[in-house]
Design a protein around this motif. Structure first.
Motif, PDB file in Angstrom:
ATOM      1  N   PRO A 172       0.838  -1.210   0.000  1.00  0.00           N
ATOM      2  CA  PRO A 172       0.000   0.000   0.000  1.00  0.00           C
ATOM      3  C   PRO A 172       0.874   1.262   0.000  1.00  0.00           C
ATOM      4  O   PRO A 172       1.848   1.338   0.745  1.00  0.00           O
ATOM      5  N   LYS A 173       0.532   2.159  -0.894  1.00  0.00           N
ATOM      6  CA  LYS A 173       1.192   3.468  -0.914  1.00  0.00           C
ATOM      7  C   LYS A 173       0.236   4.447  -1.567  1.00  0.00           C
ATOM      8  O   LYS A 173      -0.601   4.023  -2.381  1.00  0.00           O
ATOM      9  N   PRO A 174       0.310   5.723  -1.194  1.00  0.00           N
ATOM     10  CA  PRO A 174      -0.686   6.669  -1.711  1.00  0.00           C
ATOM     11  C   PRO A 174      -0.425   7.016  -3.179  1.00  0.00           C
ATOM     12  O   PRO A 174       0.518   7.732  -3.492  1.00  0.00           O
ATOM     13  N   LEU A 175      -1.251   6.486  -4.046  1.00  0.00           N
ATOM     14  CA  LEU A 175      -1.136   6.808  -5.472  1.00  0.00           C
ATOM     15  C   LEU A 175      -1.889   8.101  -5.737  1.00  0.00           C
ATOM     16  O   LEU A 175      -2.840   8.432  -5.030  1.00  0.00           O
ATOM     17  N   THR A 176      -1.488   8.798  -6.766  1.00  0.00           N
ATOM     18  CA  THR A 176      -2.084  10.113  -7.043  1.00  0.00           C
ATOM     19  C   THR A 176      -2.690  10.156  -8.438  1.00  0.00           C
ATOM     20  O   THR A 176      -2.485   9.236  -9.239  1.00  0.00           O
ATOM     21  N   TYR A 225      -4.584   7.416 -10.709  1.00  0.00           N
ATOM     22  CA  TYR A 225      -4.319   6.099 -10.100  1.00  0.00           C
ATOM     23  C   TYR A 225      -4.936   5.940  -8.720  1.00  0.00           C
ATOM     24  O   TYR A 225      -4.746   4.910  -8.070  1.00  0.00           O
ATOM     25  N   THR A 226      -5.699   6.952  -8.261  1.00  0.00           N
ATOM     26  CA  THR A 226      -6.276   6.861  -6.909  1.00  0.00           C
ATOM     27  C   THR A 226      -7.264   5.697  -6.807  1.00  0.00           C
ATOM     28  O   THR A 226      -7.546   5.224  -5.704  1.00  0.00           O
ATOM     29  N   ILE A 227      -7.799   5.237  -7.946  1.00  0.00           N
ATOM     30  CA  ILE A 227      -8.701   4.082  -7.944  1.00  0.00           C
ATOM     31  C   ILE A 227      -8.057   2.887  -7.258  1.00  0.00           C
ATOM     32  O   ILE A 227      -8.726   2.061  -6.627  1.00  0.00           O
ATOM     33  N   PHE A 228      -6.720   2.800  -7.326  1.00  0.00           N
ATOM     34  CA  PHE A 228      -6.025   1.645  -6.733  1.00  0.00           C
ATOM     35  C   PHE A 228      -5.810   1.818  -5.225  1.00  0.00           C
ATOM     36  O   PHE A 228      -5.292   0.929  -4.574  1.00  0.00           O
ATOM     37  N   ASN A 229      -6.207   2.949  -4.673  1.00  0.00           N
ATOM     38  CA  ASN A 229      -6.012   3.193  -3.239  1.00  0.00           C
ATOM     39  C   ASN A 229      -7.136   2.623  -2.383  1.00  0.00           C
ATOM     40  O   ASN A 229      -7.044   2.625  -1.169  1.00  0.00           O
ATOM     41  N   ASP A 230      -8.208   2.146  -3.011  1.00  0.00           N
ATOM     42  CA  ASP A 230      -9.347   1.642  -2.253  1.00  0.00           C
ATOM     43  C   ASP A 230      -8.888   0.535  -1.308  1.00  0.00           C
ATOM     44  O   ASP A 230      -8.371  -0.481  -1.749  1.00  0.00           O
TER      45      ASP A 230
END
Ligand code: 2AL
Length: 250
Positions: A234-238, A241-246
């Protein structure tokens, strides 16, 4: 009977090709299997090179993420370059199978040597690359192209389909191969008729992948979460790509 839900991801944005792929998948799916054909909302209309594959891979990851969130049981990557395959396996818990690897595996079970018929000449090199990567180099006799772009398979004239047929007939005669693998998702609806006409197995990766995912699910097997195929760290994507932060997906 429990229903299996298999998501069939066309990595290009062609709705016509997504439909062809979905119909081919449904033709072979078991009665307890629901086929969900999808394609990315943004991307390339056809995949014919490394650049296209890189963009298509992002669409695959988006659709795998959405599919996991919706609780599908397995995923198929329905483009012959298998774009994003290992990255998709990191995201998924169920099986993820690419149509190139599915068709190549199946071909080795019914013939000692197979040939591949693909679309543009540049995809011949990509197919050779995959054969090496998957360890099937010594099972493949030759890779041929119809010298037509991917979307010619969806232009409604039947010209590309005729070229596929002619190239398969030539490949059988020239290569003395025991089977032919069709090298594009848009050729998915041609395999059965060509097998009958050529009297050798002609294998479409979409149908092969459906049966493989069904087999894996039937055996209770999903993608290993040990080692490199564990969920991405897990790492904060921006940005896009924020869809992958769920958190429910990661
Ligand atoms: C493909 C395929 O299967 N779908 C696509 O857009 N490009 N691969 C190919 N070799 O033509």
């Amino acid at each position: 009977m429990t229903t299996l839900r298999i998501q069939v991801i066309n990595p290009n944005t062609s709705l016509a090709m997504t439909q062809t792929i979905g119909e081919a998948a449904r033709m072979v799916a078991s009665s307890g299997t629901e086929i969900l054909p999808v394609c990315p909302s943004h991307g390339v209309p056809s995949i014919e090179g490394h650049f296209d594959e890189a963009i298509g891979a992002m669409g695959v990851l988006e659709q795998v993420t959405l599919g996991e969130r919706a609780g599908v049981d397995g995923h198929i990557i329905a483009c012959f370059g298998d774009p994003g395959l290992l990255a998709a396996r990191e995201l998924a818990t169920g099986p993820v199978v690419g149509i190139a690897e599915a068709a190549m595996h199946m071909a080795t079970l019914v013939a000692t040597r197979f040939s591949i018929v693909t679309t543009l000449p540049r995809t011949v090199i990509i197919a050779h690359h995959l054969l090496r990567q998957y360890g099937f180099e010594h099972h493949c006799q030759a890779v041929h192209s119809i010298d037509l772009p991917v979307l010619s398979l969806e232009d409604g004239t039947g010209f590309a389909q005729q070229k596929v047929r002619e190239r398969c007939i030539q490949a059988k005669a020239q290569d003395n191969c025991g089977a032919i693998v069709l090298g594009c998702g848009g050729m998915a609806n041609l395999a059965r008729e060509l097998s009958h006409e050529l009297c050798i197995p002609v294998i479409d990766g979409v149908s092969a992948a459906v049966k493989m995912v069904e087999a894996l699910l039937g055996l209770g097997l999903g993608t290993s979460k040990q080692g490199d195929l564990a969920k991405p760290n897990p790492k904060p994507l921006t940005g896009p790509y924020t869809i992958f932060n769920d958190p429910s997906v990661m």
